[in-house]
Scaffold this motif. Structure first.
Motif, PDB file in Angstrom:
ATOM      1  N   LEU A   1       8.022  10.196   7.648  1.00 26.01           N
ATOM      2  CA  LEU A   1       9.237  10.644   6.959  1.00 26.01           C
ATOM      3  C   LEU A   1      10.434  10.625   7.894  1.00 26.01           C
ATOM      4  O   LEU A   1      11.568  10.372   7.466  1.00 26.01           O
ATOM      5  N   GLY A   2      10.195  10.877   9.174  1.00 29.98           N
ATOM      6  CA  GLY A   2      11.277  10.773  10.149  1.00 29.98           C
ATOM      7  C   GLY A   2      11.797   9.353  10.266  1.00 29.98           C
ATOM      8  O   GLY A   2      13.008   9.131  10.438  1.00 29.98           O
ATOM      9  N   LEU A   3      10.896   8.366  10.154  1.00 30.05           N
ATOM     10  CA  LEU A   3      11.320   6.964  10.218  1.00 30.05           C
ATOM     11  C   LEU A   3      12.313   6.612   9.116  1.00 30.05           C
ATOM     12  O   LEU A   3      13.190   5.774   9.293  1.00 30.05           O
ATOM     13  N   LEU A   4      12.169   7.271   7.979  1.00 29.39           N
ATOM     14  CA  LEU A   4      13.026   6.943   6.836  1.00 29.39           C
ATOM     15  C   LEU A   4      14.465   7.413   7.018  1.00 29.39           C
ATOM     16  O   LEU A   4      15.380   6.900   6.362  1.00 29.39           O
ATOM     17  N   GLN A   5      14.653   8.427   7.885  1.00 30.75           N
ATOM     18  CA  GLN A   5      15.988   8.964   8.163  1.00 30.75           C
ATOM     19  C   GLN A   5      16.724   9.361   6.876  1.00 30.75           C
ATOM     20  O   GLN A   5      17.885   9.035   6.665  1.00 30.75           O
TER      21      GLN A   5
ATOM     22  N   GLY B   1       0.809  -1.216   0.000  1.00 33.40           N
ATOM     23  CA  GLY B   1       0.000   0.000   0.000  1.00 33.40           C
ATOM     24  C   GLY B   1       0.838   1.259   0.000  1.00 33.40           C
ATOM     25  O   GLY B   1       0.399   2.311  -0.467  1.00 33.40           O
ATOM     26  N   LEU B   2       2.047   1.162   0.505  1.00 30.07           N
ATOM     27  CA  LEU B   2       2.935   2.313   0.586  1.00 30.07           C
ATOM     28  C   LEU B   2       3.280   2.867  -0.786  1.00 30.07           C
ATOM     29  O   LEU B   2       3.598   4.054  -0.916  1.00 30.07           O
ATOM     30  N   VAL B   3       3.224   2.025  -1.808  1.00 33.88           N
ATOM     31  CA  VAL B   3       3.545   2.472  -3.167  1.00 33.88           C
ATOM     32  C   VAL B   3       2.322   2.366  -4.080  1.00 33.88           C
ATOM     33  O   VAL B   3       2.445   2.261  -5.300  1.00 33.88           O
ATOM     34  N   SER B   4       1.147   2.418  -3.471  1.00 32.03           N
ATOM     35  CA  SER B   4      -0.091   2.379  -4.245  1.00 32.03           C
ATOM     36  C   SER B   4      -0.231   3.645  -5.095  1.00 32.03           C
ATOM     37  O   SER B   4       0.313   4.708  -4.767  1.00 32.03           O
ATOM     38  N   SER B   5      -0.987   3.553  -6.168  1.00 28.78           N
ATOM     39  CA  SER B   5      -1.273   4.736  -6.982  1.00 28.78           C
ATOM     40  C   SER B   5      -2.274   5.659  -6.304  1.00 28.78           C
ATOM     41  O   SER B   5      -2.433   6.810  -6.704  1.00 28.78           O
ATOM     42  N   SER B   6      -2.943   5.156  -5.271  1.00 26.35           N
ATOM     43  CA  SER B   6      -3.927   5.947  -4.536  1.00 26.35           C
ATOM     44  C   SER B   6      -3.268   6.643  -3.350  1.00 26.35           C
ATOM     45  O   SER B   6      -2.688   5.984  -2.476  1.00 26.35           O
ATOM     46  N   ARG B   7      -3.345   7.958  -3.319  1.00 28.60           N
ATOM     47  CA  ARG B   7      -2.737   8.712  -2.216  1.00 28.60           C
ATOM     48  C   ARG B   7      -3.365   8.338  -0.874  1.00 28.60           C
ATOM     49  O   ARG B   7      -2.652   8.194   0.128  1.00 28.60           O
TER      50      ARG B   7
ATOM     51  N   GLU C   1      14.173  -0.506   6.581  1.00 33.13           N
ATOM     52  CA  GLU C   1      14.987  -0.701   5.383  1.00 33.13           C
ATOM     53  C   GLU C   1      14.104  -1.092   4.196  1.00 33.13           C
ATOM     54  O   GLU C   1      14.325  -0.641   3.068  1.00 33.13           O
ATOM     55  N   GLU C   2      13.098  -1.927   4.451  1.00 31.80           N
ATOM     56  CA  GLU C   2      12.166  -2.289   3.380  1.00 31.80           C
ATOM     57  C   GLU C   2      11.415  -1.060   2.876  1.00 31.80           C
ATOM     58  O   GLU C   2      11.212  -0.898   1.661  1.00 31.80           O
ATOM     59  N   MET C   3      11.005  -0.200   3.791  1.00 25.33           N
ATOM     60  CA  MET C   3      10.287   1.009   3.392  1.00 25.33           C
ATOM     61  C   MET C   3      11.182   1.917   2.561  1.00 25.33           C
ATOM     62  O   MET C   3      10.763   2.465   1.537  1.00 25.33           O
ATOM     63  N   ARG C   4      12.419   2.078   3.007  1.00 24.65           N
ATOM     64  CA  ARG C   4      13.354   2.930   2.256  1.00 24.65           C
ATOM     65  C   ARG C   4      13.608   2.371   0.852  1.00 24.65           C
ATOM     66  O   ARG C   4      13.658   3.111  -0.128  1.00 24.65           O
ATOM     67  N   ALA C   5      13.765   1.041   0.773  1.00 30.00           N
ATOM     68  CA  ALA C   5      14.036   0.408  -0.523  1.00 30.00           C
ATOM     69  C   ALA C   5      12.863   0.607  -1.486  1.00 30.00           C
ATOM     70  O   ALA C   5      13.056   0.888  -2.675  1.00 30.00           O
ATOM     71  N   LEU C   6      11.664   0.467  -0.964  1.00 32.39           N
ATOM     72  CA  LEU C   6      10.479   0.655  -1.801  1.00 32.39           C
ATOM     73  C   LEU C   6      10.402   2.082  -2.342  1.00 32.39           C
ATOM     74  O   LEU C   6      10.135   2.311  -3.524  1.00 32.39           O
ATOM     75  N   LEU C   7      10.629   3.054  -1.466  1.00 29.66           N
ATOM     76  CA  LEU C   7      10.522   4.448  -1.883  1.00 29.66           C
ATOM     77  C   LEU C   7      11.705   4.877  -2.752  1.00 29.66           C
ATOM     78  O   LEU C   7      11.587   5.830  -3.524  1.00 29.66           O
ATOM     79  N   ASP C   8      12.842   4.174  -2.647  1.00 29.39           N
ATOM     80  CA  ASP C   8      13.945   4.427  -3.577  1.00 29.39           C
ATOM     81  C   ASP C   8      13.516   4.105  -5.005  1.00 29.39           C
ATOM     82  O   ASP C   8      13.955   4.752  -5.964  1.00 29.39           O
ATOM     83  N   GLN C   9      12.647   3.114  -5.146  1.00 32.48           N
ATOM     84  CA  GLN C   9      12.160   2.720  -6.462  1.00 32.48           C
ATOM     85  C   GLN C   9      11.063   3.656  -6.966  1.00 32.48           C
ATOM     86  O   GLN C   9      10.738   3.657  -8.151  1.00 32.48           O
ATOM     87  N   HIS C  10      10.481   4.436  -6.044  1.00 32.14           N
ATOM     88  CA  HIS C  10       9.385   5.345  -6.408  1.00 32.14           C
ATOM     89  C   HIS C  10       9.643   6.734  -5.798  1.00 32.14           C
ATOM     90  O   HIS C  10       8.901   7.187  -4.922  1.00 32.14           O
ATOM     91  N   PRO C  11      10.690   7.418  -6.249  1.00 29.20           N
ATOM     92  CA  PRO C  11      11.028   8.723  -5.660  1.00 29.20           C
ATOM     93  C   PRO C  11       9.906   9.749  -5.789  1.00 29.20           C
ATOM     94  O   PRO C  11       9.811  10.663  -4.982  1.00 29.20           O
TER      95      PRO C  11
ATOM     96  N   LEU D   1       6.836   9.281  -5.212  1.00 26.60           N
ATOM     97  CA  LEU D   1       5.912   9.128  -4.085  1.00 26.60           C
ATOM     98  C   LEU D   1       6.482   9.780  -2.819  1.00 26.60           C
ATOM     99  O   LEU D   1       5.737  10.356  -2.024  1.00 26.60           O
ATOM    100  N   LEU D   2       7.793   9.683  -2.663  1.00 23.89           N
ATOM    101  CA  LEU D   2       8.437  10.362  -1.545  1.00 23.89           C
ATOM    102  C   LEU D   2       8.295  11.879  -1.716  1.00 23.89           C
ATOM    103  O   LEU D   2       7.997  12.601  -0.754  1.00 23.89           O
ATOM    104  N   ALA D   3       8.469  12.353  -2.936  1.00 24.73           N
ATOM    105  CA  ALA D   3       8.322  13.791  -3.211  1.00 24.73           C
ATOM    106  C   ALA D   3       6.893  14.249  -2.924  1.00 24.73           C
ATOM    107  O   ALA D   3       6.673  15.345  -2.384  1.00 24.73           O
ATOM    108  N   ASP D   4       5.913  13.415  -3.263  1.00 23.00           N
ATOM    109  CA  ASP D   4       4.521  13.768  -3.001  1.00 23.00           C
ATOM    110  C   ASP D   4       4.266  13.867  -1.496  1.00 23.00           C
ATOM    111  O   ASP D   4       3.573  14.788  -1.037  1.00 23.00           O
ATOM    112  N   ALA D   5       4.835  12.952  -0.729  1.00 18.48           N
ATOM    113  CA  ALA D   5       4.651  12.981   0.724  1.00 18.48           C
ATOM    114  C   ALA D   5       5.242  14.256   1.321  1.00 18.48           C
ATOM    115  O   ALA D   5       4.645  14.878   2.210  1.00 18.48           O
ATOM    116  N   MET D   6       6.411  14.674   0.813  1.00 21.92           N
ATOM    117  CA  MET D   6       7.020  15.909   1.323  1.00 21.92           C
ATOM    118  C   MET D   6       6.198  17.135   0.940  1.00 21.92           C
ATOM    119  O   MET D   6       6.048  18.065   1.731  1.00 21.92           O
TER     120      MET D   6
END
Length: 455
Positions: free
Chosen positions: A298-302, A230-236, A263-273, A275-280
């Motif tokens: 976002l703090g968890l991602l460090q 769900g973290l990388v879903s197309s639905s916000r 680490e899994e969360m960071r790896a997923l968002l590395d593949q979908h930058p 989505l990270l930009a949208d969260a910020m």
């Protein structure tokens, strides 16, 4: 009260003046109960909110022998005046547990709208004596009433309702609104739910965010996999629901599991930058509840690139404390990000950055504060002095003494410098006063240096 007084109240309640009508409501209490209730019920539909509010207050304070709940329930059937019906619900809620028996009886009313409003009133009262009947209402013939009953059970928060609410979800044959309300109720009750227990609706993209809200309170590998997906879903909405659930989940894990999940969360968002930009970006315009989740997630991602957006989010006072605690937990990476992009910080964000650097311990943060002590803005220099005082850094004494001398001269002409002067003195006192025996030598050196400069 004689007939003339009665007539006076009647005439005043018919006045065109809102204040005259409001004052008349206050006098209605002197009438016999049945007469008083008839007037007050009429006032619940008054065009003035002040008159309606006064009527609600008077009914809520009515003696038991007025039988106010029965009158109010009758008012719920007034389909021509929604304001009156809403005010009647408010008055029932204000009446508290004493209205529950009459409301439970009214849940059998033939009018579906009345049943719905009665359930809403029971939800507002929140008395557990209504739980059994509300569970039965989950089988009402009307979907709006069933949904209201599910929401009411969530508001009351009784674990007794969990099996019935899960049955609604597991059937997956009910109205989507009812299932959504049942999921929302389960989330409010905060009972650990595994993915297998709500599997029937996990393919429904509309209901999935609500399903995520009930995850995160139990270690469940299937639920964790769904949340990561769900973290990388197309639905916000799905992504943000997954973030909220993952925040709850990491609190249950031990250090090793916690690190692995991050680490899994960071790896997923590395593949979908993107989505990270949208969260910020959402840190600036989402609802407060969502921004609270985003700051912590976002703090968890460090990640360094998230630090400045998090810091700027703290300009909202409602978020400042959670922003500070999140940034304090990140360690040296915070100092590096703030130092590198100091010149890009918005107005006010530098003040908040000083509060962050006041609680870090690296040399980079100290150097940045010492440079900032020469900034042109007096308010910012005041925050810098406070941060140096929090650090209790003896190395800061020469710079603080210099600013003390400058601020003392400036304060004679500029009253704004007095606050800076006070902050510098307080910082020097903190540095010179050791917190423990291990600090005594550093404090002694600070005192000697201070004395030599002021001699």
């Amino acid at each position: 009260m004689d007939g003339r007084d009665h007539e006076s109240i009647r005439l005043d309640l018919a006045s065109d003046d809102d204040e005259v009508r409001r004052l008349a409501v206050e006098r209605v209490g002197f009438l016999p109960g049945r007469d008083a209730m008839q007037y007050l019920l009429a006032c619940l539909g008054d065009p003035s909110w002040r008159v309606r509010k006064a009527a609600v207050e008077r009914i809520a304070a009515a003696p038991r022998d007025w039988d106010a709940p029965q009158f109010l329930i009758q008012a719920l059937s007034d389909g021509d005046n929604p304001g009156r019906r809403n005010a009647a619900v408010e008055a029932l809620v204000r009446s508290g547990a004493s209205a529950v028996p009459a409301l439970i009886v009214a849940t059998d009313d033939l009018d579906v709208d009345v049943r719905k409003l009665v359930v809403d009133a029971l939800a507002g009262i929140g008395d557990e004596s209504a739980v059994g009947r509300l569970i039965e209402i989950l089988d009402d013939t009307d979907s709006n009433v069933r949904g209201a009953a599910a929401d009411a059970l969530g508001m009351i928060g009784s674990a007794e309702a969990v099996p019935a609410l899960l049955k609604v979800v597991q059937s997956a044959a009910g109205d989507r609104l009812v299932v959504f309300s049942a999921l929302r109720a389960l989330a409010r009750i905060e009972v650990p739910i595994e993915a297998r227990e709500v599997r029937a609706i996990l393919q429904d993209s509309i209901l999935l965010p609500a399903a995520f809200a009930v995850f995160g309170r139990v270690r469940d590998s299937e639920a964790q996999a769904l949340l990561l997906q769900g973290l990388v879903s197309s639905s916000r909405s799905t992504r943000e629901a997954a973030m909220a659930a993952l925040l709850r989940l990491v609190a249950l894990l031990d250090a090793k599991e916690n690190a692995a999940l991050r680490e899994e969360m960071r790896a997923l968002l590395d593949q979908h930058p993107e989505l990270l930009a949208d969260a910020m970006t959402r840190l600036r315009d989402a609802t407060l509840t969502t921004r609270l989740v985003l700051v912590q997630f976002l703090g968890l991602l460090q990640r360094r690139e998230t630090i400045l957006p998090i810091l700027h989010a703290g300009l909202d006072e409602a978020l400042s404390e959670i922003v500070l605690s999140t940034l304090w937990s990140l360690g040296p990476v915070v100092e590096q990000a703030i130092d590198e992009q100091w010149s890009l910080l918005e107005y006010g964000a530098k003040n908040l950055a000083c509060r962050v650097l006041g609680r870090t311990a690296g040399q980079l943060g100290l150097n940045r504060l010492l440079l900032a002590l020469e900034e042109s803005d007096a308010e910012l220099r005041t925050m810098v002095a406070q941060a140096l005082g929090e650090r209790r850094a003896p190395e800061a004494v020469p710079a603080l003494v210099h600013r003390l001398e400058v601020a003392a001269l400036a304060a004679e002409e500029d009253l704004e410098c007095e606050e800076e002067l006070s902050a510098i003195i307080e910082a020097l006192v903190k540095i010179a006063k050791p917190e423990s025996t291990s600090d005594e030598q550093a404090a002694s050196e600070a005192i000697e240096l201070l004395a030599s400069r002021l001699h």
